[in-house]
Structure formats: C-alpha cells, structure tokens
Design a protein around this motif. Structure first.
Motif, PDB file in Angstrom:
ATOM      1  N   ARG A   1       0.876   3.878  -2.984  1.00 50.85           N
ATOM      2  CA  ARG A   1       0.627   5.452  -2.590  1.00 50.85           C
ATOM      3  C   ARG A   1       1.586   6.539  -3.531  1.00 50.85           C
ATOM      4  O   ARG A   1       1.604   7.264  -4.140  1.00 50.85           O
ATOM      5  N   ARG A   2       2.810   5.469  -3.128  1.00 51.38           N
ATOM      6  CA  ARG A   2       4.249   6.615  -3.934  1.00 51.38           C
ATOM      7  C   ARG A   2       3.875   6.270  -5.457  1.00 51.38           C
ATOM      8  O   ARG A   2       3.938   7.257  -6.557  1.00 51.38           O
TER       9      ARG A   2
ATOM     10  N   GLU B   1      -4.668  -0.700  -0.704  1.00 48.17           N
ATOM     11  CA  GLU B   1      -5.642  -0.175  -0.146  1.00 48.17           C
ATOM     12  C   GLU B   1      -5.938  -1.302   0.820  1.00 48.17           C
ATOM     13  O   GLU B   1      -6.495  -1.961   2.434  1.00 48.17           O
TER      14      GLU B   1
ATOM     15  N   GLN C   1      -3.486   1.712  -6.524  1.00 46.25           N
ATOM     16  CA  GLN C   1      -3.386   1.893  -4.977  1.00 46.25           C
ATOM     17  C   GLN C   1      -5.122   1.996  -4.297  1.00 46.25           C
ATOM     18  O   GLN C   1      -4.938   1.260  -3.027  1.00 46.25           O
TER      19      GLN C   1
ATOM     20  N   ALA D   1       0.556  -1.274  -0.058  1.00 47.62           N
ATOM     21  CA  ALA D   1      -0.444  -0.231  -0.144  1.00 47.62           C
ATOM     22  C   ALA D   1       0.912   1.215  -0.321  1.00 47.62           C
ATOM     23  O   ALA D   1       0.667   1.969  -0.901  1.00 47.62           O
ATOM     24  N   ARG D   2       1.926   1.497   0.515  1.00 51.66           N
ATOM     25  CA  ARG D   2       2.652   2.218   0.637  1.00 51.66           C
ATOM     26  C   ARG D   2       3.654   2.579  -0.786  1.00 51.66           C
ATOM     27  O   ARG D   2       3.358   3.698  -1.203  1.00 51.66           O
TER      28      ARG D   2
END
Length: 401
Positions: A328-329, A373, A369, A324-325
């Motif tokens: 997001r990036r 999540e 993304q 998830a990180r």
C-alpha cells in the motif's frame, strides 16, 4: 493460546459467512464423497435393528417326511418339523451396540471433516475469483490511464510539440493494456466457472473472508481421528465378546403314522454350541488390534500435522499482512510519482519514455498491491481453515472429554 490471536467476528463478516455457508450446503449436496459418507453412516446405523432384535440373526425352519416303502405306500409314515434360532453370547449384544454407536459417530465426524475440506475448496476458489477480480480492476485502470495519456500525446502531436513516433509508442502501450484487460477478463471467467462447478451454479459474488473467526473447540480432523480410535476399540471389545459363533437353540417335533411299532407324536429340544478355536479367533483379534494400532498412530500424526498447520498459517498471515502494508505504501508513492511525471510531461520537462517508465512502475505497484491484499485475505481464510472453522457449522462441534 490460539484464542489470543483470533479476532472477534464482525457483523458484516457474520453475514458473509452465512452466505458462504449457503454455498457450502449447495456444494455438499453434489459432493460425491460427502454423499457416500452419509450413505455409509446410514448403513452402519441400520445395524441398530440387529441390536434391538431378541436374537442375533434369523430363525430357521426345517423338516422332513419319510415313508416306509417295504410296508407299502402310505402304510408307514414319519414327519419331522424343526424350528431353531441363534442366541446372544454373554456381552455380545452390548458390545455390538457399542460398535454400532462408535461407527455412526465415526462417520458423523468424517462428514464434518469432509464439510471442512469442501469449505477449504470453496475458500480457495472464492479467493481465486477475488484475485482475478482485482487484477481486472487494475487492468481497467491501466487501460483508462493509457487512453488518457494517448489523448494528451495525440493533442501535442497535432500541435507539433512532439514527433509522430511518440504516438506510436502510446498506441503500443494502449494495445498492451487492452491485451492485459482481455487476459484479465478471461482469467476472471475461468475462476468464476470453477466456483460454479463446485457449488452447482452459484456465483462467487460474496465478499471474501476478512476476519479470523473463533475456532471450534475440537478440530474436525481431530474429532474424526478420536472417533476412529473409539470405533477400533469397540471392534476389539466385540471380537473379545464373540470367541465363538452364536449358539443355536431349536425345538423339533416328530409324528409317526401308519403301520409302525410306536405310533404318536414326540417333542424335543436341540442345542448347538460352536466351540472356540484359535484358527477362528487369532486372525480376528490380530486384525482388530491392527486397526486400533493404525487409528492411534493416525490420531497422533493428525495432531502433529494440525499443530504445524495452524502455526504455519499464523506465520503466513503475519507475513502477508506486513507485505500488504508495504504494498500500500509503495502504491501511494508510485501514484505520486506518476502524477508528478504527467505534470512534467505536459509541461515539456520530461520525455514520453520517462513517463511510461514511471507508468510501468505504477502498474507494477498497483498489481502488487492488489495481489498483496488478496494474499492477506487468503491467509486469514487459511487460518480459519487450519483451525477447523466451517462456515455456518459452529453448532456441530462439541468439546471432547
């Protein structure tokens, strides 16, 4: 060891769990397996009436009447009346009471386990609906951006800056976005329908589980396995305490009347004691011991599976949060690329094909993304499921000693 990983629940999460607990109660009210287990528990509990009884069964009343036909009708008569009742064997009543108590506790534990299983179904259905909802938002954003680009392209086509064929490309992309939106809407309708079926009509409008809650001291599955072993042990003790059928004590009376040698009434006591036999006891003892062996083996297997499931869910959670990180990036970079590409297209520095290629990358990043999540949230929910946390049911669990 596990508590070091778990986070303290937040107030908002507590409110969410309370709402999910309400939906869980609705689901359990219509769950056939849960209702069957409750009925079976009540049936076992009804045997307490036998434990409280002074006799281990029903009394019986019998009698007969005879007339001497040689002496003539009504000249010589004999009437007998017999009243009998079974009696408890030594230790049988206490052993039966232990069996009933262990049986009720086993079904109570199995009810808790079924509650956890239904909670797992609700959690998965809730996250499926959340995933479909996120996909729908991504599809709407894609369509909105496609229409925005289409307006810019059509304006430039009208001005003669770009050829008409570019407007066809935009139309194709817009139609594709509309098709994706229609498919996302259908997927969301289907996911919500599954949740409504599970809950008897409740809508999955709850915020999905976002935190890891404190687990119960004893996992419902292990609680059920321990209760199964205790019930099997109680049955072994009951078999040992009943090597024979119940003895029977009776009182009988006899009355002679008419032309008989001995006139009058008599009273007697009768005792019937069945004898123990291998033909009766060996199969019963073997069956009880087999049930105990099975229960012990299932408990050991359940413990191994629980440890493996908890560890696997923790590993999956770490991987999902890392994904998830990264997602997001990636989306932040894709959004920046799309913004620069649109500016370059509006300035005439790049073509429409390059813009849509970058737009496709942004769509993929947005979808990735959203899914990442959802996967992270689902992983947290699966940790809660693995450790046996039931929404609203923390008070049901007690520490085993």
């Amino acid at each position: 060891m596990l508590l070091a990983l778990l986070l303290a629940p937040l107030p908002a999460a507590a409110q969410q769990r309370a709402s999910l607990a309400n939906h869980l109660e609705q689901a359990l009210a219509i769950d056939a397996a849960f209702r069957t287990l409750a009925a079976q528990r009540d049936a076992v509990a009804a045997q307490r009436a036998l434990v409280r009884s002074a006799i281990p069964g029903s009394p019986s009343v019998g009698g007969d009447w005879r007339s001497n036909l040689r002496a003539g009708p009504g000249e010589a008569n004999e009437a007998n009346l017999d009243v009998a009742a079974p009696v408890w064997l030594p230790g049988q009543r206490a052993a039966l009471g232990d069996t009933v108590r262990a049986g009720v506790e086993e079904f109570e534990a199995r009810l808790l386990l079924r509650r956890l299983e239904v909670a797992g179904l609700l959690r998965e259905a809730l996250w499926n609906a959340a995933s479909a909802g996120r996909d729908l938002r991504v599809a709407r954003d894609r369509l909105a951006t496609s229409r925005d680009i289409a307006r810019d392209v059509q304006r430039r086509v009208d001005l003669g800056d770009i050829p008409f064929t570019d407007s066809l490309l935009v139309q194709n992309e817009t139609l594709g976005a509309e098709l994706g939106l229609a498919q996302a809407e259908a997927a969301l309708i289907a996911a919500r329908a599954v949740y409504r079926v599970l809950t008897g009509g409740a809508e999955p409008d709850l915020p999905a589980e976002a935190v890891i809650v404190v687990p119960p001291r004893v996992h419902p599955a292990l609680l059920a396995a321990n209760a199964g072993v205790a019930a099997a042990e109680a049955q072994v003790r009951l078999v040992a305490a009943t090597p024979r059928d119940n003895p029977e004590v009776g009182v009988f009376g006899r009355n002679d009347a008419g032309r008989v040698n001995d006139l009058g009434a008599s009273l007697g006591v009768r005792v019937r004691v069945p004898l123990a036999s291998n033909a009766r006891n060996i199969p019963r003892a073997a069956s009880a011991q087999a049930d105990l062996t099975r229960a012990v083996a299932e408990r050991a297997l359940r413990l191994r599976l629980l440890n493996a499931e908890i560890e696997a869910s923790r590993v999956a959670l770490r991987a999902a949060e890392e994904a998830a990180r990264i997602a997001r990036r990636r989306l932040a970079v894709a959004n920046q690329q799309l913004d620069l590409a649109r500016r370059a297209f509006n300035a005439g520095e790049t073509g429409l094909f390059d813009l849509f290629r970058i737009r496709q990358l942004q769509v993929e990043a947005a979808g990735g993304q959203a899914q990442a999540e959802v996967n992270a949230g689902r992983a947290r929910s699966r940790v809660n499921q693995a450790v046996g946390a039931v929404p609203g049911a923390e008070a049901h669990f007690v520490s085993a000693r």
